[in-house]
Motif scaffolding. Sequence first.
Motif, short mmCIF file in Angstrom:
data_model
loop_
_atom_site.label_atom_id
_atom_site.label_comp_id
_atom_site.label_asym_id
_atom_site.label_seq_id
_atom_site.Cartn_x
_atom_site.Cartn_y
_atom_site.Cartn_z
N GLN A 127 23.87 104.44 128.86
CA GLN A 127 24.72 105.15 127.91
C GLN A 127 25.96 104.33 127.53
O GLN A 127 26.64 104.67 126.56
N ALA B 218 23.14 104.21 124.14
CA ALA B 218 23.55 105.50 123.56
C ALA B 218 24.95 105.41 122.96
O ALA B 218 25.18 105.78 121.83
N SER B 219 25.90 104.92 123.76
CA SER B 219 27.29 104.82 123.30
C SER B 219 27.87 103.50 123.76
O SER B 219 28.53 103.44 124.81
N PHE C 289 15.50 108.39 129.63
CA PHE C 289 16.65 108.89 128.89
C PHE C 289 16.47 108.67 127.39
O PHE C 289 16.81 109.54 126.57
#
Length: 493
Positions: free
Chosen positions: A55, A204-205, A280
């Motif tokens: 993430q 993700a980020s 994920f």
Amino acid sequence: MGLQEKVNKDSYLKSKDLLPIHHKEKSIGTMGFFAMWVGMAILLATFDIGAMGIQGISLPWVVGATLIGCIAIGGFISIIGDIGIEHGLAFPVYMRAPFGTVGTHIPSITRAVTASFWFGINTYFGATAINAILNTMFTGFDNWLLCYILFAIFQLVNAASGIKWIERFADLAAPLIIIFSLLIYQTLSAEIAAQGNNVWSWVASPVTGSAAVTAFMVVIFANMGYWATLGCDIPTISRHFKAPKFERNWFKRNKTTVVGSLIALPLTEAFMIVIGAAAFVVAGTSNPVTALQETSSGWMLAMLLLMVVLTQWSTNTAANVLPAAAVFSNVLGPRVSHAIAVFVAGIVGTVIQPWSVYEVLTQVLLIIGAVLSSVCGILFADYYLLRKRRVNVPDLYKADGQYRFNGGVNVVGFISWAIGGLIATLFMTYSFIVGFVVAAIVYYFLSKYWYFNKFPQAEIINPSDEEYLGITVGRDWTIDENINEEKPMEVVK
């Protein structure tokens, strides 16, 4: 004091299951422990680290951090494991040296509850997989609690049967686990490709600068924190490892631990991190049970979920139930057999319902690392720096021996544990290494320049190899279970 009074006073320290393991009784070889690591390192909690890491940073960096963390903790595990290999001692027994014959119970119980925690959460994940398998086979079946109870019983019976049966299950499960893991990764990768993504570049980020460094370090120390538990009580397992007598080369003597902890652990865990990241990307969760249910069906799903069950089982029996049982057997006394202690661990792990903290598992790992890394540091300082691997083993089983200290408590152990643990929590990202180093330094200086002057330690005053080493000089430590006086130490030349 009469002889019978001495017997009663010492008897609680002489649980049959915690007496030193003799050379001829050591049954686990290099490949056996390698297979155990394959089973132990593949579990759902590991997947969460991969999902958390991806993430913020890309998967190659997550894998790199995992390898660093696992090699580092594998080194600590190998170092502490020499206690079991050299002297045949379990973790709660050796802990009588740095914490006292009574004081050992507090840090030991902390470790046992942690191990029971992991038993509960792994059994829960395995139960959800079993529930999903049965739901696939019998439409409408949905009873995870029943699956939990049955799964827990099977694992506990396996663990209660002894270390040899744990190793046999690992030998059977390891190749199946590897095959199923590859199938899971292939299944998830196909779904990711269908989405037009690449798990190795997808983030993700994304974070940059100092935030990226922090994210990288969190992955390293989350992996270390996870295995900090085994880093403490590896002697409970390593006392069963085969090793050559009269071998003074540390690496040759500890080959079984080193190969498993520095090769099998990093490679296996890194691959599990990849699966957690892939899960994920596919389903927004690190739990591959959920991800697989979204990407597979029928017998393929059932087969993949069976792998999840095998991994939880093989991890629990060796890394969680066995160490926890050793502690409970030590705390509850010689009348509590290994088998009974195994079921005590299972009950504790169920009552605390650890699956309720899964969403904050990474934070929990760092806290555990902070608390138990200090214990690892104390063990290192006591065994290597102060006693230099020599141990007055017979006195570990005496209520009035040199390890009684002040009323059965070595206060330096607790002072060091408190200081190391507290400072580690202030630097949570780096909790394991901070706790280890601080506790080791505090324990070393307080013991050397204060406490061991007040309570002399025979092996430090007279650092004799022939009197206080074990397998290095060909000795099997023999403790008489019935009377206060020990049988002569058996030395085979």
